[in-house]
Design an enzyme around this catalytic site. Sequence first.
Site, PDB file in Angstrom:
ATOM      1  N   LYS A   1       0.827  -1.212   0.000  1.00  0.00           N
ATOM      2  CA  LYS A   1       0.000   0.000   0.000  1.00  0.00           C
ATOM      3  C   LYS A   1       0.857   1.255   0.000  1.00  0.00           C
ATOM      4  O   LYS A   1       0.621   2.192  -0.779  1.00  0.00           O
ATOM      5  CB  LYS A   1      -0.911   0.007   1.222  1.00  0.00           C
ATOM      6  CG  LYS A   1      -1.723   1.293   1.388  1.00  0.00           C
ATOM      7  CD  LYS A   1      -2.441   1.354   2.711  1.00  0.00           C
ATOM      8  CE  LYS A   1      -1.573   1.891   3.826  1.00  0.00           C
ATOM      9  NZ  LYS A   1      -1.516   3.382   3.855  1.00  0.00           N
ATOM     10  N   ASN A   2       1.849   1.299   0.895  1.00  0.00           N
ATOM     11  CA  ASN A   2       2.644   2.516   1.048  1.00  0.00           C
ATOM     12  C   ASN A   2       3.456   2.850  -0.191  1.00  0.00           C
ATOM     13  O   ASN A   2       3.863   3.996  -0.379  1.00  0.00           O
ATOM     14  CB  ASN A   2       3.572   2.387   2.257  1.00  0.00           C
ATOM     15  CG  ASN A   2       2.816   2.472   3.572  1.00  0.00           C
ATOM     16  OD1 ASN A   2       1.669   2.913   3.616  1.00  0.00           O
ATOM     17  ND2 ASN A   2       3.448   2.033   4.647  1.00  0.00           N
TER      18      ASN A   2
ATOM     19  N   ARG B   1      -3.695  11.010   4.028  1.00  0.00           N
ATOM     20  CA  ARG B   1      -2.620  12.001   4.059  1.00  0.00           C
ATOM     21  C   ARG B   1      -1.708  11.907   2.848  1.00  0.00           C
ATOM     22  O   ARG B   1      -1.229  12.920   2.339  1.00  0.00           O
ATOM     23  CB  ARG B   1      -1.780  11.821   5.329  1.00  0.00           C
ATOM     24  CG  ARG B   1      -2.465  12.209   6.613  1.00  0.00           C
ATOM     25  CD  ARG B   1      -1.494  12.111   7.773  1.00  0.00           C
ATOM     26  NE  ARG B   1      -0.314  12.930   7.563  1.00  0.00           N
ATOM     27  CZ  ARG B   1      -0.240  14.230   7.841  1.00  0.00           C
ATOM     28  NH1 ARG B   1      -1.272  14.850   8.334  1.00  0.00           N
ATOM     29  NH2 ARG B   1       0.872  14.891   7.630  1.00  0.00           N
TER      30      ARG B   1
ATOM     31  N   CYS C   1      -3.839  13.840  12.362  1.00  0.00           N
ATOM     32  CA  CYS C   1      -3.659  12.393  12.257  1.00  0.00           C
ATOM     33  C   CYS C   1      -3.723  11.808  13.658  1.00  0.00           C
ATOM     34  O   CYS C   1      -3.154  12.366  14.597  1.00  0.00           O
ATOM     35  CB  CYS C   1      -2.306  12.079  11.619  1.00  0.00           C
ATOM     36  SG  CYS C   1      -1.942  10.326  11.532  1.00  0.00           S
TER      37      CYS C   1
ATOM     38  N   ARG D   1       2.602  14.644  12.291  1.00  0.00           N
ATOM     39  CA  ARG D   1       3.088  14.397  10.944  1.00  0.00           C
ATOM     40  C   ARG D   1       2.944  15.632  10.052  1.00  0.00           C
ATOM     41  O   ARG D   1       2.237  15.621   9.047  1.00  0.00           O
ATOM     42  CB  ARG D   1       2.372  13.196  10.323  1.00  0.00           C
ATOM     43  CG  ARG D   1       2.649  11.900  11.054  1.00  0.00           C
ATOM     44  CD  ARG D   1       2.484  10.687  10.172  1.00  0.00           C
ATOM     45  NE  ARG D   1       1.101  10.351   9.939  1.00  0.00           N
ATOM     46  CZ  ARG D   1       0.701   9.287   9.248  1.00  0.00           C
ATOM     47  NH1 ARG D   1       1.592   8.483   8.711  1.00  0.00           N
ATOM     48  NH2 ARG D   1      -0.568   9.026   9.079  1.00  0.00           N
ATOM     49  N   PRO D   2       3.585  16.742  10.386  1.00  0.00           N
ATOM     50  CA  PRO D   2       3.432  17.963   9.597  1.00  0.00           C
ATOM     51  C   PRO D   2       4.050  17.811   8.207  1.00  0.00           C
ATOM     52  O   PRO D   2       4.866  16.933   7.960  1.00  0.00           O
ATOM     53  CB  PRO D   2       4.208  18.999  10.428  1.00  0.00           C
ATOM     54  CG  PRO D   2       5.209  18.201  11.186  1.00  0.00           C
ATOM     55  CD  PRO D   2       4.538  16.896  11.498  1.00  0.00           C
ATOM     56  N   VAL D   3       3.629  18.698   7.301  1.00  0.00           N
ATOM     57  CA  VAL D   3       4.127  18.647   5.918  1.00  0.00           C
ATOM     58  C   VAL D   3       5.187  19.720   5.673  1.00  0.00           C
ATOM     59  O   VAL D   3       5.513  20.011   4.526  1.00  0.00           O
ATOM     60  CB  VAL D   3       2.968  18.804   4.918  1.00  0.00           C
ATOM     61  CG1 VAL D   3       2.018  17.624   5.025  1.00  0.00           C
ATOM     62  CG2 VAL D   3       2.226  20.121   5.137  1.00  0.00           C
ATOM     63  N   ASP D   4       5.743  20.295   6.735  1.00  0.00           N
ATOM     64  CA  ASP D   4       6.751  21.348   6.583  1.00  0.00           C
ATOM     65  C   ASP D   4       7.890  20.920   5.658  1.00  0.00           C
ATOM     66  O   ASP D   4       8.330  21.695   4.794  1.00  0.00           O
ATOM     67  CB  ASP D   4       7.353  21.715   7.949  1.00  0.00           C
ATOM     68  CG  ASP D   4       6.311  22.065   8.990  1.00  0.00           C
ATOM     69  OD1 ASP D   4       5.231  21.471   8.956  1.00  0.00           O
ATOM     70  OD2 ASP D   4       6.604  22.919   9.833  1.00  0.00           O
ATOM     71  N   LEU D   5       8.388  19.691   5.856  1.00  0.00           N
ATOM     72  CA  LEU D   5       9.534  19.247   5.067  1.00  0.00           C
ATOM     73  C   LEU D   5       9.173  19.098   3.593  1.00  0.00           C
ATOM     74  O   LEU D   5      10.003  19.362   2.718  1.00  0.00           O
ATOM     75  CB  LEU D   5      10.070  17.917   5.610  1.00  0.00           C
ATOM     76  CG  LEU D   5      10.567  17.928   7.056  1.00  0.00           C
ATOM     77  CD1 LEU D   5      11.107  16.561   7.450  1.00  0.00           C
ATOM     78  CD2 LEU D   5      11.645  18.996   7.248  1.00  0.00           C
TER      79      LEU D   5
ATOM     80  N   ASP E   1       5.126   0.423  11.971  1.00  0.00           N
ATOM     81  CA  ASP E   1       3.843  -0.120  11.519  1.00  0.00           C
ATOM     82  C   ASP E   1       3.627  -1.575  11.938  1.00  0.00           C
ATOM     83  O   ASP E   1       2.568  -2.145  11.665  1.00  0.00           O
ATOM     84  CB  ASP E   1       3.728  -0.002   9.996  1.00  0.00           C
ATOM     85  CG  ASP E   1       3.331   1.396   9.550  1.00  0.00           C
ATOM     86  OD1 ASP E   1       3.034   2.230  10.416  1.00  0.00           O
ATOM     87  OD2 ASP E   1       3.329   1.654   8.330  1.00  0.00           O
TER      88      ASP E   1
ATOM     89  N   ARG F   1      -8.423   0.035   4.859  1.00  0.00           N
ATOM     90  CA  ARG F   1      -7.480   0.955   4.224  1.00  0.00           C
ATOM     91  C   ARG F   1      -6.177   0.262   3.846  1.00  0.00           C
ATOM     92  O   ARG F   1      -5.507   0.682   2.899  1.00  0.00           O
ATOM     93  CB  ARG F   1      -7.154   2.127   5.166  1.00  0.00           C
ATOM     94  CG  ARG F   1      -8.284   3.114   5.372  1.00  0.00           C
ATOM     95  CD  ARG F   1      -7.788   4.278   6.217  1.00  0.00           C
ATOM     96  NE  ARG F   1      -6.556   4.819   5.664  1.00  0.00           N
ATOM     97  CZ  ARG F   1      -5.574   5.359   6.382  1.00  0.00           C
ATOM     98  NH1 ARG F   1      -5.669   5.407   7.695  1.00  0.00           N
ATOM     99  NH2 ARG F   1      -4.502   5.839   5.799  1.00  0.00           N
TER     100      ARG F   1
END
Length: 429
Positions: free
Chosen positions: A22-23, A96, A120, A125-129, A310, A402
């Site tokens: 999936k990932n 996400r 989340c 889990r920010p998207v800054d990067l 995980d 999922r």
Amino acid sequence: MDRIAITGGAQLNGVIPVSGAKNSAIKLMAASLLTDEPLRLTNMPRLADTRFLGKLLTRLGVSVTESDGPDGQQTILHAPEITSGFAPYDLVRQMRASFNVLGPLVARSGQAKVSLPGGCTIGARPVDLHLQALEALGAKIDLHEGYVYAQAPRGLKGAEISFPIVSVGATEHAMLAAVLADGVTVIRNAACEPELVDLQECLNAMGAKVEGAGTPTVTITGVARLKGATHSVIPDRIEMGTYAVAAAMAGGEVRLTNARPELIESLSVKLEEAGATVVRTEDGVIVKRNGSRLNAVDIETAPFPGFATDLQAQFMALMTTANGESHIRETIFENRFMHAPELMRLGADISVHGGEARVRGVAQLEGAEVMATDLRASVSLVIAGLVARGETVVSRIYHLDRGFERLEEKLGACGAQVRRIKGDGEPEL
């Protein structure tokens, strides 16, 4: 809302084929935005997450066709043109990883408007990067009313990107954007997970020039355009590890096929340390336990090739009936022990202090009604239910759907007493 009921006590014996990852699949699907030719992905899982992303890609101009091809389940994605650069909140919030359409959209069409993904349950889990990487490549980024507006009308430019912390998602996002950038991009402190290697192989099959995936330094020489390609999705190491733990929990002998044993080596070592037998094969592993009680084992999550976060919830379930006391340290995500209270409803003896959980093994778990809190936590409750006395009923299993394909079918084929209880309809995620 559907539920899953498990009657504990049955050993597992049989063969479980492992699905595509999936990932990896969801990032490979996003790569279809980078070319006007068809991208054919084989060994594709059929999951809620891949359906969510397919729905979003369709809105952006990608035709998504699922079928059974000569290589098994396949998805053909074709975006002859980008018809929209707008990814709305009602779609992005459902998963996400769909935020990763931002880079390919900007790389190909020069602009995009994509919703921030929101919160989340297992951590911020920010998207800054992600945004810093796109800015380094020359994109102008504006944040307004929960949306990211990104523009690069003259195209992206190769750059040096050095991440302050390791991030799988940001590394993948940077790779997806940089393949069409003018010049050379070097990503430092890159994530080293196998899914990065899978993405590199797919992009290179499409005509990209990517080197170093799987190491801390990835180098990308931008090309003017990408072509169509056929690529087989890597086996899902989390699904493989989950069923390996299930076999060790229930006892018996399970052969996991269509997989690569080196992808779960850190888990296999811990299973052997606990007392299970793990045999590496050419296309997977065989996990055996003769019924003797397992021993408590300590784990600490870490980026690949360390113990996968995980698989932490699944291993905690395994330790609930092991002989002795185990310590489980979570170093990747905060709030990732939410499954502990639900396992305790089954009679587990668990105490959580910050990023560490202490599990004292008990002789017997008892079936109860429990609730899934996230994808991996939900399957840990199924694993515990395999040995709990009586019936365990897991609710909110849309989390399971999922990331796990045909879970009841695969476990049931090995002798597990597991069934789905249909509800009145699935909730909107």
